[in-house]
Design an enzyme around this catalytic site. Sequence first.
Site, PDB file in Angstrom:
ATOM      1  CG  HIS A  67      -0.553   0.339   2.496  1.00  0.00           C
ATOM      2  ND1 HIS A  67      -0.338  -0.600   3.478  1.00  0.00           N
ATOM      3  CD2 HIS A  67      -0.262   1.522   3.068  1.00  0.00           C
ATOM      4  CE1 HIS A  67       0.081  -0.007   4.581  1.00  0.00           C
ATOM      5  NE2 HIS A  67       0.136   1.286   4.362  1.00  0.00           N
ATOM      6  CG  ASP A  97      -0.114  -3.933   2.843  1.00  0.00           C
ATOM      7  OD1 ASP A  97       0.249  -3.402   1.766  1.00  0.00           O
ATOM      8  OD2 ASP A  97      -0.416  -3.287   3.860  1.00  0.00           O
ATOM      9  CB  SER A 185       2.894   1.986   5.970  1.00  0.00           C
ATOM     10  OG  SER A 185       1.676   1.945   6.647  1.00  0.00           O
TER      11      SER A 185
END
Lengths: 449, 487
Positions: A67, A97, A185
């Site tokens: 992402h 992911d 992230s």
Amino acid sequence: MLPPPAAEARRGDLQEAIFAVQEQALSALVNIQPITESYTRGERQKQASVGSGFLVDAAGHIVTNYHVAGQAKHLMVTLSNKERIEAELVGEDPLTDLAVIRIPAEKVAEYGLHPLAFGTSADLQVGQFVMALGSPLALARTMTFGIVSNTERYLPEGMSLPTGERTGEFNTWIQTDAAINPGNSGGPLIDLGGKVVGVNARGAMFADNIGFAIPADTASAVVRDLIDGGEVNRSYAGLQFQPLKDWEGLFGLEKPTGVLVANVEAGGPAAAAGVQAGDILTQLGDWSGVVRFDEELPSLYQLLADLPIGEGVPVKALRRGEAEELSLEMTTVAVGRLSGDRFEATAWGFTVKGITEQMVFEMELVSGEGVLIEGVRIGGPAHAGKLHRGLVLEAIEGESVADLDGFKAMYEKHVGSEGNILLQTRRYETLGLVLVKPGAADGSIGGPR
Amino acid sequence: MNRLHLALIIALAVVFMAPSAFAKKKKKSLSVPEFYELAQPTIATIQFSQEFVAGGQVQRTRGMTDGFVVSEDGLVLVSGRVRFPQRGSGGRLSGGSLPDLGNFELRFSDGRVHEAEVVTFDDDLNLGLLRITTLEAGEELPAVSFKRGYDAQVGQGLHSMTLYTQDYGRQPVYSPVAINALLDVPQNVWSLSGASSNILGAPLWNGRGHVVGVVANVPMSPWGGRQVVPDLTGAVGLPYERFADWLDAAMAQAREESAAASEPEPEAQAWMGVMFQPLEKDLAAHLGISEGGGIVVTRIVPGSPAEAAGLAPLDVLVEVGGERIAVLQPSDSTTFSRTIRGYDPGTTIEFVRESAGGARETVAMTLAATPTSELHAERRTNDSFELTARQLTLDTLLGQRLGPDTPGVVVDSVTRAGWAGLSGLYKGLIIQRIDEHDVTDLDTFEAALAAVQEARPDQVLFFVRWGRTTRFLVAEPDWDELSTDAP
């Protein structure tokens, strides 16, 4: 009162350990600045964001989240020595992911960067010290500290990425109170030994210090596949399970055993093998065991995805108390991106995306033909014609649209014409005709002005 | 600059608080207290849940939004925060996405609570219309009035109002809002100061108490709020003009559905089994088909008279029974539907199908009786499980893309905290088995529950389906607490 000497010494050890990790790990940390594009409102819009990543080898491979980098059109990274450099995408895997990007190997050597190694997540314990590295709120080279709060968090409501893909099917999550904020992230979660035990991926909104990381055991296997081949191949059975909980009596079992089949996808390998919803699978290839709780599902799905493709896998099932022996022949299923490439038909006021095999499967499309309407510009020529997001565009002026390239060619052909353009659309079994009126400039509808 | 506007608004508000006698004479603008009285009964906070399938499992999340009553018969406009996670696919959700949401509960500041269901939703406007389902016969709700033709000017003040959350007692919150720019990009919206993201979806009233727009979600702007809107709140106003036609059509649709639902099941109306769109004038001209209206067939229901007659999607029908099918716009569609329903089932009628260039041919079709719809489906309630099921009708099957032979009954309503509700059963799921009893229709459903109530097991197994996904749910009834009356 002074603390006892032993406790003081232990505290000193901890500080030393954290310093050691910091020296070792910060060098591998990368701040990633992807430029992504959004097409959802009928126009191409560029967006800049910030994420994190970490160097895993001397060849320049950097691990991050799908992402963060997966749909980027352009990737710039800032290394730990503050140098900025362009990176390229190596591979991506939305189902976990994860993504791998790369910078030139000579830069790794030139700047003296030290890659990080994956440790194992299987041994993690609740309460174990961990550190999160990354760029929370774009604040580069940030280190936070905490403990593992839970080693097997199951997140049923967090199964979709912002980009729409399913995720998290194959892993539980490491929950930590080391602060993880937007921008973290893709950064590493590191133990006191300096090994990567997880890839930080998400945090709970409106909560304090509830962050989640993808376990290293899941991540390292995926990263290896991405570096080796650019993609992750998984086999497909067309099966969904439910944990048995304490329902054994309802399925004619004396004690909990096996796993409950919740759903068998029509036309899939499991259906072909004769598996039925309600069966209790007691053996699946080499696996036998009992799945009673949600947390136990992801590892079973991983096992299913690792089964060999094209060979008969022995399956034992209990059906209303009777034993059945079946042979399951796994196939591959297109994984990867849910979205195909996208294109803005500026003069017509809408955006489209190519249809991937994954979209056909997930969205239950009738076929892979055509392109999908991604967005319609409000007040634009197609909005007046009542075109909607989510329709498949099958034909333009009676000529079939095969795929995105076909659409682009037809758009180029028709875009100069002043007359109306007839689009044929489909939503499942329902067709429709929409007239796009390129002459109708934006602003021609509504408004007292 | 925004502060200046706010100051102006406050100054104006002070002026407006002049003696009421003055206001009566002028009758031009409402004072803020007058506005407050007028507006606060029309706004509600709305809780809803949404169900979706992810990772092979049915998931449920809860959400909240604001809405306001747009008609006294209980229609409610919602906007702003009803956004959807782009789960699984943009396509499966878009267009008709709102019907995936359910269990709408409206709470007004005076303590009134109502339930509502979705009438329609427009993805591009990001507006939806709900219908309150819990009004007593004849009960009317205070509603806003709309005004077209508002002459928006920079610096003009508007009133807005929302409710605080439950934690703050759902007190109405008054917000003075000022238009600080008239934007051409995105097309024809107002940049607002004083409107934070907390009042997304809130109505915008002019000084006379008419709604002239709504506070729109930032994604209304194709460039992202902050780049176009100088006010850092990033909120924009969507003028009523922009959604007035949509709202009129949506309200007409709601009333038509309500009328159909309140009528007793009509006796044997005729049915041809197509979906269609109007043959609008421009479309006819483009296709080279004669003017005067008609229908473009968009879908043929399998097994229907239309299929038997050899109709295909995208056929254009221009005459029925020797008369022109005068369907030129969406609002004409009901006339055609009524015409078809008015025939006796079994009647053979002739259509004229026209193709590009004007070639015509006659198509004969023997009409069938209209299949029972969800609205008129038979329903049976089990009080012990606090569960009402309805027969599985063709429209449900088509909606969930299931074949005509799919067995089961549909959960029509279930008490969330009842034994069936606690198992995870919710509205719309198809029950196909209860314990070892196959459920094929309402009779087998009742028989299965009766058998279960006789046996009084600790756990009751439901096998349910939603579209192509199946799942098991387990209820754990406390039999001592339950009425054991036969269903």
